[in-house]
Write an enzyme that holds these catalytic residues in place. Structure first.
Site: not given
Length: 209
Positions: A104, A200, A203
């Site tokens: 993204r 996220d 992550d």
């Protein structure tokens, strides 16, 4: 919500709560994601068709159920989808695997494709697309666009969390693809993250932030 199945099993919800906590370590997050993906896989495959086969147990011959048709395809949206993929392969090790590289753009929130590799005969198989988050829906929509271009017709989408905005976008683009998720959260923030969410997922899986 039509076309959306919320998997509210107590074990799923318990593990999801731990994953949401900002204090959960990378190692624990990765382990929990693998565990919860097995439970999610159990639910998304609940209605697979069975056929009867003659086998011999140590005591006698019987008619016993086996999965009918060709093997499944698990399609992982890279990179975070691999966290779900691993646990699902624990449950269905014979499944074929597709990898779809989409990221993204943090400015436009649009999906950028950089990799696609799938079995050639996806047209004849049930394809379960996996990504932990259905936020804007752009990455998921782009991934399923690519699968349909290759002939896939029997597709399901599985995620941990979904936002109402992402569900609306997804269903406008692919009304024929059912969504399975552990939770529909409140909304997206101005950066396109699910709130309350869990941050996220990529992550947190790989300790990159």
């Amino acid at each position: 919500m039509d076309g959306v199945t919320i998997i509210d099993h107590p074990l799923v919800q318990h593990k999801l709560t731990i994953m949401r906590s900002k204090d959960t370590s990378t190692a624990s997050f990765r382990r929990l994601l693998r565990e919860i993906s097995t439970l999610l896989c159990y639910e998304v495959t609940r209605d697979l068709e069975l056929t009867m086969e003659t086998i011999e147990t140590p005591l006698m011959e019987i008619q016993a159920p086996k999965l009918e048709g060709k093997k499944l395809v698990f399609a992982s949206i890279l990179r975070a989808g691999n966290g779900l993929l691993e646990g699902m392969l624990d449950l269905v090790p014979s499944a074929r695997v597709a990898h779809i590289g989409v990221y993204r753009d943090h400015e436009t929130l649009e999906a950028i494709e950089y990799y696609f590799k799938a079995p050639e005969d996806v047209v004849n198989r049930l394809v379960i697309v996996v990504d932990p988050m259905l936020a804007t829906g752009n990455s998921s929509i782009a991934s399923i666009d690519k699968l349909k271009e290759r002939g896939a017709r029997n597709i399901r989408f599985l995620c941990l969390l979904a936002a109402p905005e992402g569900i609306r976008n997804f269903q406008e683009a692919h009304p024929d693809v059912p969504i399975y998720t552990a939770s529909v959260d409140s909304h997206l923030n101005e950066k396109g993250y699910i709130v309350p969410g869990l941050g996220d997922a990529g992550d947190r899986m790989y300790g990159t932030k």
